[in-house]
Design a protein around this motif. Structure first.
Motif, PDB file in Angstrom:
ATOM      1  N   PRO A   1      27.752   6.291  23.237  1.00  0.00           N
ATOM      2  CA  PRO A   1      28.813   5.361  22.819  1.00  0.00           C
ATOM      3  C   PRO A   1      29.436   5.723  21.479  1.00  0.00           C
ATOM      4  N   ASN A   2      28.598   6.143  20.530  1.00  0.00           N
ATOM      5  CA  ASN A   2      29.136   6.514  19.219  1.00  0.00           C
ATOM      6  C   ASN A   2      29.997   7.773  19.294  1.00  0.00           C
ATOM      7  N   THR A   3      29.599   8.698  20.140  1.00  0.00           N
ATOM      8  CA  THR A   3      30.409   9.900  20.334  1.00  0.00           C
ATOM      9  C   THR A   3      31.767   9.552  20.923  1.00  0.00           C
ATOM     10  N   LEU A   4      31.777   8.652  21.924  1.00  0.00           N
ATOM     11  CA  LEU A   4      33.035   8.217  22.529  1.00  0.00           C
ATOM     12  C   LEU A   4      33.918   7.509  21.505  1.00  0.00           C
ATOM     13  N   LEU A   5      33.327   6.651  20.689  1.00  0.00           N
ATOM     14  CA  LEU A   5      34.100   5.940  19.670  1.00  0.00           C
ATOM     15  C   LEU A   5      34.724   6.900  18.670  1.00  0.00           C
ATOM     16  N   VAL A   6      33.939   7.854  18.199  1.00  0.00           N
ATOM     17  CA  VAL A   6      34.461   8.837  17.231  1.00  0.00           C
ATOM     18  C   VAL A   6      35.579   9.652  17.865  1.00  0.00           C
ATOM     19  N   SER A   7      35.409  10.030  19.135  1.00  0.00           N
ATOM     20  CA  SER A   7      36.428  10.833  19.828  1.00  0.00           C
ATOM     21  C   SER A   7      37.730  10.051  19.982  1.00  0.00           C
ATOM     22  N   ILE A   8      37.614   8.786  20.391  1.00  0.00           N
ATOM     23  CA  ILE A   8      38.812   7.968  20.604  1.00  0.00           C
ATOM     24  C   ILE A   8      39.556   7.748  19.291  1.00  0.00           C
ATOM     25  N   TRP A   9      38.809   7.384  18.232  1.00  0.00           N
ATOM     26  CA  TRP A   9      39.464   7.153  16.942  1.00  0.00           C
ATOM     27  C   TRP A   9      40.039   8.443  16.360  1.00  0.00           C
ATOM     28  N   SER A  10      39.412   9.565  16.630  1.00  0.00           N
ATOM     29  CA  SER A  10      39.957  10.854  16.166  1.00  0.00           C
ATOM     30  C   SER A  10      41.274  11.155  16.862  1.00  0.00           C
ATOM     31  N   LEU A  11      41.317  10.891  18.195  1.00  0.00           N
ATOM     32  CA  LEU A  11      42.553  11.127  18.959  1.00  0.00           C
ATOM     33  C   LEU A  11      43.664  10.196  18.470  1.00  0.00           C
ATOM     34  N   LEU A  12      43.361   8.905  18.238  1.00  0.00           N
ATOM     35  CA  LEU A  12      44.364   7.963  17.754  1.00  0.00           C
ATOM     36  C   LEU A  12      44.883   8.364  16.377  1.00  0.00           C
ATOM     37  N   THR A  13      43.975   8.821  15.527  1.00  0.00           N
ATOM     38  CA  THR A  13      44.383   9.262  14.182  1.00  0.00           C
ATOM     39  C   THR A  13      45.296  10.481  14.268  1.00  0.00           C
ATOM     40  N   TYR A  14      44.957  11.428  15.164  1.00  0.00           N
ATOM     41  CA  TYR A  14      45.781  12.644  15.354  1.00  0.00           C
ATOM     42  C   TYR A  14      47.187  12.273  15.840  1.00  0.00           C
ATOM     43  N   LEU A  15      47.247  11.340  16.818  1.00  0.00           N
ATOM     44  CA  LEU A  15      48.545  10.917  17.343  1.00  0.00           C
ATOM     45  C   LEU A  15      49.361  10.188  16.278  1.00  0.00           C
ATOM     46  N   PHE A  16      48.680   9.374  15.457  1.00  0.00           N
ATOM     47  CA  PHE A  16      49.365   8.626  14.398  1.00  0.00           C
ATOM     48  C   PHE A  16      50.023   9.568  13.393  1.00  0.00           C
ATOM     49  N   PHE A  17      49.302  10.578  12.957  1.00  0.00           N
ATOM     50  CA  PHE A  17      49.874  11.528  11.994  1.00  0.00           C
ATOM     51  C   PHE A  17      50.992  12.372  12.620  1.00  0.00           C
ATOM     52  N   ASN A  18      50.873  12.686  13.907  1.00  0.00           N
ATOM     53  CA  ASN A  18      51.945  13.432  14.584  1.00  0.00           C
ATOM     54  C   ASN A  18      53.224  12.600  14.674  1.00  0.00           C
ATOM     55  N   LEU A  19      53.062  11.298  14.936  1.00  0.00           N
ATOM     56  CA  LEU A  19      54.217  10.411  14.977  1.00  0.00           C
ATOM     57  C   LEU A  19      54.911  10.357  13.620  1.00  0.00           C
ATOM     58  N   ILE A  20      54.096  10.331  12.555  1.00  0.00           N
ATOM     59  CA  ILE A  20      54.676  10.337  11.202  1.00  0.00           C
ATOM     60  C   ILE A  20      55.458  11.625  10.961  1.00  0.00           C
ATOM     61  N   LYS A  21      54.909  12.752  11.385  1.00  0.00           N
ATOM     62  CA  LYS A  21      55.602  14.043  11.210  1.00  0.00           C
ATOM     63  C   LYS A  21      56.911  14.057  11.986  1.00  0.00           C
ATOM     64  N   ILE A  22      56.875  13.540  13.232  1.00  0.00           N
ATOM     65  CA  ILE A  22      58.117  13.518  14.054  1.00  0.00           C
ATOM     66  C   ILE A  22      59.167  12.622  13.389  1.00  0.00           C
ATOM     67  N   TYR A  23      58.715  11.481  12.883  1.00  0.00           N
ATOM     68  CA  TYR A  23      59.642  10.557  12.208  1.00  0.00           C
ATOM     69  C   TYR A  23      60.294  11.209  11.001  1.00  0.00           C
ATOM     70  N   LYS A  24      59.492  11.936  10.203  1.00  0.00           N
ATOM     71  CA  LYS A  24      60.003  12.570   9.016  1.00  0.00           C
ATOM     72  C   LYS A  24      60.966  13.741   9.347  1.00  0.00           C
ATOM     73  N   SER A  25      60.645  14.460  10.440  1.00  0.00           N
ATOM     74  CA  SER A  25      61.490  15.593  10.819  1.00  0.00           C
ATOM     75  C   SER A  25      62.895  15.168  11.260  1.00  0.00           C
ATOM     76  N   LYS A  26      62.991  13.961  11.847  1.00  0.00           N
ATOM     77  CA  LYS A  26      64.284  13.468  12.309  1.00  0.00           C
ATOM     78  C   LYS A  26      65.148  13.017  11.110  1.00  0.00           C
ATOM     79  N   ASN A  27      64.473  12.596  10.060  1.00  0.00           N
ATOM     80  CA  ASN A  27      65.233  12.166   8.897  1.00  0.00           C
ATOM     81  C   ASN A  27      65.610  13.350   8.006  1.00  0.00           C
TER      82      ASN A  27
END
Length: 287
Positions: free
Chosen positions: A261-287
């Protein structure tokens, strides 16, 4: 203005009468009586005790008298006018208590009493128990492969006490397991009993704690003699309490249910964090 003043005075008078009535009713309430069960207990080679249980009749039937202070007194005879205070005790949440009698107050005979006074809810009450000195000796003897408990009951002068019922049992967690075929054994003319011990009794590390008890005698109270023996069958500990199982404490969680369970939690939160930072990069690139 006069009418207003009169109405105020009338209301104040009514209020005073009402308060006085409540006050009078409170003082007029009868105090409740209680049932005090008092037992004198002597554990041989250890100490003497007073066991107390207190109840009163409430709305739900008999209820325990919780957290009440009692005083303990000692007299040499029941006819003595004066008594000596030897201590106090407090009942617990179920209305019971055990008072250890100081050794200097245990004599050949006497009267112990417990008393409650000046309680706002219960009336003053006293209960007493009369006792005479007695001795209960016991031993575990072996004859071949047979073990036997032998007990001797004598009075304060060392004379045998005949015709008293002695209970013999093996002390367990929730009570005593009777030894032999009878619930109790009557002392003979010499004040003794002899009870064979059944084979195959088990105990932790093979240790057994036998008890010989004279239970609630009207003259001698309760006498208890403990006898330790090591002739039992050792108990094998098959408990899994300290092992990593589903029913173990939280600190003993099975490794599989801790890692996965802890491995799954770390994996899910890592994926969400990666997607969050990518969204920030995409937002900044458009501006």
């Amino acid at each position: 203005m006069k009418k207003l003043t009169i109405s105020r005075k009338a209301s104040q008078l009514i209020a005073l009468i009402f308060i006085f009535a409540l006050h009078t009713i409170g003082f007029a309430q009868e105090k409740k009586s209680m049932n005090i069960a008092l037992q004198y207990v002597k554990v041989m080679q250890e100490n003497s005790l007073l066991k107390v249980s207190v109840q009163y009749k409430g709305k739900k039937g008999f209820e325990p008298c919780k957290y009440l202070h009692f005083s303990v007194f000692k007299k040499d005879t029941i006819d003595d006018a004066k008594s000596l205070k030897i201590g106090t005790f407090l009942t617990n949440s179920v209305g019971k208590s055990t008072f250890v009698i100081p050794a200097q107050y245990v004599s050949e005979s006497g009267v112990f009493s417990v008393k409650i006074e000046h309680n706002s809810f219960f009336e003053d009450q006293e209960e007493q128990v009369i006792y005479r000195a007695a001795s209960l000796n016991a031993s575990i003897d072996k004859d071949g492969d047979q073990y036997t408990i032998n007990a001797l009951l004598t009075d304060g002068k060392g004379q045998p006490i005949a015709g008293e019922a002695l209970e013999v049992g093996l002390k367990r967690l929730f009570g005593n397991l009777p030894i032999g075929e009878e619930e109790s054994y009557e002392t003979d003319s010499l004040g003794g009993i002899s009870v064979p011990i059944d084979a195959g009794l088990s105990g932790v590390e093979g240790k057994l704690n036998f008890q010989v008890v004279l239970n609630e005698s009207d003259v001698y109270g309760t006498l208890i003699n403990n006898q330790l023996a090591s002739n039992g069958i050792p108990i094998k500990d098959r408990s899994s309490f300290n092992k990593r199982t589903m029913w173990s404490p939280p600190t003993k969680t099975p490794l599989f249910f801790w890692i996965v369970p802890n491995t799954l939690l770390v994996s899910i939160w890592s994926l969400l964090t990666y997607l969050f930072f990518n969204l920030i990069k995409i937002y900044k690139s458009k501006n």
